[in-house]
Scaffold this active site. Structure first.
Site, short mmCIF file in Angstrom:
data_model
loop_
_atom_site.label_atom_id
_atom_site.label_comp_id
_atom_site.label_asym_id
_atom_site.label_seq_id
_atom_site.Cartn_x
_atom_site.Cartn_y
_atom_site.Cartn_z
N GLY A 1 0.61 5.44 0.91
CA GLY A 1 -0.21 6.53 1.42
C GLY A 1 0.60 7.80 1.52
O GLY A 1 1.80 7.81 1.23
N ASP B 1 -12.99 7.42 7.18
CA ASP B 1 -12.80 6.81 5.87
C ASP B 1 -13.28 5.37 5.91
O ASP B 1 -12.57 4.45 5.57
CB ASP B 1 -11.33 6.89 5.46
CG ASP B 1 -11.16 6.74 3.94
OD1 ASP B 1 -12.15 6.97 3.21
OD2 ASP B 1 -10.06 6.38 3.50
N GLY C 1 0.84 -1.20 0.00
CA GLY C 1 0.00 0.00 0.00
C GLY C 1 0.87 1.24 0.00
O GLY C 1 2.02 1.20 0.43
#
Ligand SMILES: *[C@@H]1O[C@H](CO)[C@@H](O)[C@H](O)[C@H]1NC(C)=O
Ligand SMILES: *[C@@H]1O[C@H](CO)[C@@H](O)[C@H](O)[C@H]1NC(C)=O
Ligand SMILES: *[C@@H]1O[C@H](CO)[C@@H](O)[C@H](O)[C@H]1NC(C)=O
Ligand SMILES: *[C@@H]1O[C@H](CO)[C@@H](O)[C@H](O)[C@H]1NC(C)=O
Ligand SMILES: *[C@@H]1O[C@H](CO)[C@@H](O)[C@H](O)[C@H]1NC(C)=O
Ligand SMILES: *[C@@H]1O[C@H](CO)[C@@H](O)[C@H](O)[C@H]1NC(C)=O
Length: 843
Positions: A509, A624, A507
């Site tokens: 970010g 989120d 991932g």
């Protein structure tokens, strides 16, 4: 119904200037403007001061002495000049009483001009001024010229009393008084405590005295220009080495954005000018950029100070060029501050940070800015504005010599009522500059204001790029001992991620990358490595760890450790074997989940969210919630997570930028747009969308579909209202959901999606309803309910399914999970990268 702030923001063109300004008007619920000792009302700018001889009910005093002056020393430049012409003199304890319409923070401003009147030399006046709870003044140091003292106090009573009490058979006096409501969110409850570096909570109840309010690199901003009637002075006289600073001005570059500081935080004339480092040798600068620009302020020792530093990048040519450090005395207040990311990658977005100093032991306070040491391409540093506010001490005083408590009531000599008015004509020219007259009065709705008061959102994110200022999580001291067991050696992290192997990235970010990895004890982990250039300061990183280690719940992904060696900022989470819920719903080819499994996953995530909302002294808003942030362990147990997210919290930023709609767009609470305010109910809304996603197994936004189907929430609600929900459910569930269970589930999702937060259920209610839906599914049918499909929904419309991968979400954290130690105790902690703390009344 709109937010008052939105109403107050009116774009209008200035007649005289060829620029468009955003003007704001705040209509205070309490607005007492008293010209003391005057017999007529006085207007100052566009504000009218009433006379305290006319509105008698406000004042109880034994003897009325109205004084006035013709002194020329009342500067005509001063907006408030007319107020200094008259004064009220008190020979005994006297009291102004103000009924309070709306509790909360209020400005209290006193205007003083110690002139000589009759037998009274006001220069020698010695007195105490206090409210019921706070000593504001005790033994005022007189100045030759008129001066104003400003306080901001959270009034929690229905009546505010301001008592003037002469000391040592002297007199007390005052020329004018203001008691005016302050917007509730101007001063938040939390700030960064500088030493030790941690969250300071409790500003909300502090009494504050404005000691300095400075507009760096720009002119004086007068009370007539500032929307809250504040005065901002210039910074030159505070600079230690003035040629090392350069004034810059670029007011049109200031872009107030939704969710960030507003005109009420500071007006464009403050954010639009700055002091930067001067590297031009011909103007006395220093090409060796290795220096700090320092301002020095007089302060009174023995008090803590709240320092609010205002920033706005009006100097950079492009994003991410400016990285700098901010110091208060020698304490780091911000490290590698990157205003681009604070402004959510828009240049010129205002930003501020609130810092609480230790108790001052010197009578000077230094504020310094200097270039980043690790990012050397474009060395510079800026400061746009600064407010230094004295905080009340533990005995409720803002004055060091206050021994006597507040609200004193010693009485002076009683005497006959004497009305003395010297009719001296005054040669004061009040040159009130109505530079800010472009504003349109807007009505503030009381009710909304009260709602605002009850909830203030505080972004917590370490990489939060759009904060309303710098906010730090609630946290206790991070002690080495308490977090020792979490610390993981860098060598181990490096080894465990195969030296941060790019192919192990799961991932990406804003904070940095997320790698899969394995600790030496064999535990599989997800490793989030902070970008060393990210603006996240050590303090914030530490606060995050502190916070994370407090959130432990089996339905929240837990923090396993961290690493802060070599300036690294690494967070280590448990690894979730089965990846995201989303990947099990569509787009990945994984086998479909049964209805029961789906219900259990929904119930688990609801539990996690419920815990976030209620399990801690302050509610945490996840902000989120989406299927990509619900992770599944080896047993398909759901845990709420938030790493591996898209770069920035898209929600807050995409109000006016409708381009680049991110994966989470379809989850957004519509009320959030209207009220610009996030509550737990925003998570409830997003969770409602997740419920439909679970039911229909399609992306929440699919632009490739016909218009009416693009948005899952809208589309599903349409069918639900027609009673045809069964037509849109996942084909894989065909015939497997009992109608009652589906009805309950649909009903729950529908309630979550209510337009207004107040109409939505709490996460606790949602949880209860989902459990009920599960019971309905399991009831009557013995054995495996998934297989016995009597009374199941048979038909399915062909509209459903086989949606391709949602391309927008690229960085879903597809992680698995291994440890067998997951139980209620090891539970889960919660990254706050996309979470918010909410300060709720009554929690
Ligand atoms: C102040 O008073 C004047 C007349 O005395 C009036 O015209 C004006 O509207 C008042 N201003 C405000 C803000 O109330
Ligand atoms: C004022 O204080 C009360 C508690 O005494 C608090 O609930 C409230 O949030 C405070 N208001 C502001 C604006 O800080
Ligand atoms: C330095 O300052 C001088 C005098 O103001 C100016 O003429 C010159 O252009 C400046 N140099 C730079 C590189 O800005
Ligand atoms: C402020 O800076 C000056 C000069 O660097 C220094 O002498 C003084 O000790 C500093 N004051 C504090 C409180 O740090
Ligand atoms: C700037 O000031 C801070 C705090 O006093 C100090 O640690 C740092 O070394 C200074 N930087 C320079 C370049 O002087
Ligand atoms: C003043 O400050 C103290 C902390 O120093 C705080 O506990 C108190 O609530 C504040 N207000 C009053 C009225 O004392």
């Amino acid at each position: 119904m709109m937010d008052w702030r939105k109403l107050g923001l009116v774009i209008c063109a200035l007649n005289l200037l060829p620029l468009v300004c955003f003007c704001a008007t705040f209509v205070p619920a309490d607005n007492y403007l008293i010209d003391c000792g005057s017999t007529t009302p006085t207007s100052v700018g566009n504000r009218n001061f009433t006379s305290d001889t006319l509105s008698k009910k406000l004042l109880t005093t034994q003897r009325e002495i109205l004084a006035s002056t013709s002194a020329n020393s009342v500067s005509s430049k001063d907006d408030e000049a007319p107020l200094y012409k008259t004064a009220r003199v008190f020979t005994g304890s006297s009291k102004y009483t103000f009924p309070i319409n709306q509790k909360g923070r209020h400005w209290i401003r006193f205007y003083f001009f110690p002139f000589i009147y009759d037998k009274y030399n006001l220069n020698a006046a010695k007195f105490v001024v206090s409210t019921q709870t706070i000593v504001l003044i005790s033994g005022l140091t007189m100045q030759k010229n008129p001066f104003m003292k400003e306080y901001s106090i959270n009034v929690t009573t229905d009546i505010l009393e301001i008592t003037f009490r002469p000391l040592d058979s002297s007199v007390a006096f005052v020329n004018a008084i203001e008691v005016v409501s302050v917007p509730d969110d101007l001063i938040a409850d939390d700030a960064l405590n500088l030493n030790p570096s941690m969250t300071y909570s409790g500003l909300g109840t502090q009494a504050l005295e404005t000691v300095w309010r400075v507009n760096m690199g720009g002119p004086v901003v007068t009370s007539g220009v500032d929307p809250l009637q504040r005065t901002w002075v210039t910074d030159q006289k505070f600079l230690r080495t003035s040629n090392l600073a350069n004034d810059v001005s670029n007011i049109p570059a200031v872009k107030y954005t939704f969710g960030g500081p507003t005109q009420f935080t500071a007006p464009p004339s403050v954010y639009g000018t700055a002091a930067e480092m001067n590297t031009n040798t011909s103007t006395g600068g220093d090409t060796n950029i290795n220096f700090n620009v320092t301002w020095q302020f007089d302060v009174e020792p023995g008090f803590q100070y709240l320092v609010r530093a205002h920033f706005c990048d009006i100097v950079s040519k492009a994003l991410n060029l400016l990285y700098f450090n901010v110091y208060i005395d020698s304490m780091a207040a911000a490290k590698e501050l990157d205003l681009s990311s604070k402004g959510n990658n828009v240049l010129g977005v205002p930003y501020f940070t609130d810092l609480v100093t230790p108790i001052a032991d010197s009578n000077k306070l230094n504020v310094s800015i200097g270039p980043s040491t690790s990012y050397k391409d474009n060395p510079n540093a800026i400061l746009n504005g600064l407010e230094i506010m004295k905080m009340n001490n533990s005995i409720g005083s803002l004055s060091a010599n206050a021994a006597s408590g507040a609200g004193g009531d010693s009485s002076g000599s009683s005497s006959s009522h004497v009305g003395l008015i010297a009719g001296v004509s005054v040669g004061v020219v009040s040159a009130v500059v109505l530079a800010g007259v472009c504003c349109i009065l807007c009505r503030k709705r009381r009710r909304l204001a009260q709602q605002r008061q009850s909830k203030t959102w505080i972004p917590l994110s370490v990489n939060d790029t759009h904060t309303m200022g710098s906010k730090y999580s609630n946290g206790t001291t991070i002690s080495a001992a308490s977090n020792f067991e979490y610390r993981v050696p860098f060598a181990e992290v490096k080894e465990g991620t195969n030296n941060f192997d790019e192919s192990w990235v799961i991932g990406v970010g804003g904070f940095g990358k997320v790698y899969k990895g394995e600790l030496r004890d064999g535990r599989k982990v997800a490793v989030k490595r902070g970008n060393p250039l990210s603006q996240q300061g050590i303090a914030e990183f530490r606060t995050e760890i502190e916070m994370l280690s407090q959130f432990r719940h089996r339905h929240l992904v837990s923090l396993i450790g961290y690493c802060d060696e070599n300036n690294e900022m690494i967070l280590i989470y448990e690894y979730m074997e089965n990846g995201t819920l989303k990947s099990h719903l569509y787009g990945s080819g994984l086998p479909s989940l049964s209805w029961k499994q789906r219900l259990e996953i929904c119930i688990g995530s609801a539990r996690g969210l419920h815990y976030l909302h209620t399990g801690y002294a302050k509610a945490v808003i996840h902000r989120d919630v989406k299927s990509a942030n619900i992770l599944l362990d080896e047993n398909l147990m759901a845990k709420v997570a938030d790493f591996g997210l898209s770069k920035t919290g898209p929600e807050l930023d995409q109000t006016h930028v409708s381009t680049a709609v991110k994966g989470s767009f379809g989850y957004l609470d519509p009320e959030y747009f209207r009220r610009q305010q996030l509550t737990e109910k925003s998570d409830v809304y997003s969770f409602g969308v997740v419920l439909f996603e679970v039911l229909c197994a399609r992306p929440v936004i699919d632009p490739s579909l016909p218009r009416e189907k693009v948005n899952l929430a809208e589309w599903a609600m349409k069918f639900l209202k027609k009673g045809q929900l069964q037509q849109i459910i996942d084909t894989a569930l065909a015939g497997k959901i009992k109608p009652e269970s589906l009805r309950k589930f649909g009903e729950t999702a529908e309630k979550c999606l209510a337009d207004y937060g107040v109409d939505r259920p709490s996460m606790g209610d949602v949880l209860w309803n989902l459990e009920y839906a599960l019971q309905l599914q399991e009831a009557e049918v013995q054995g495996d309910p998934e297989e016995n499909s009597t009374n199941m929904i048979g038909e399915l419309s062909p509209q459903v399914n086989n949606f391709h991968q949602d391309a927008n979400v690229s960085s879903a954290s597809a992680v698995q999970f291994e440890t067998s130690t997951v139980d209620d105790l090891s539970g889960v902690s919660m990254s706050r990268v996309f979470s918010q703390l909410v300060k709720s009344e009554g929690r």
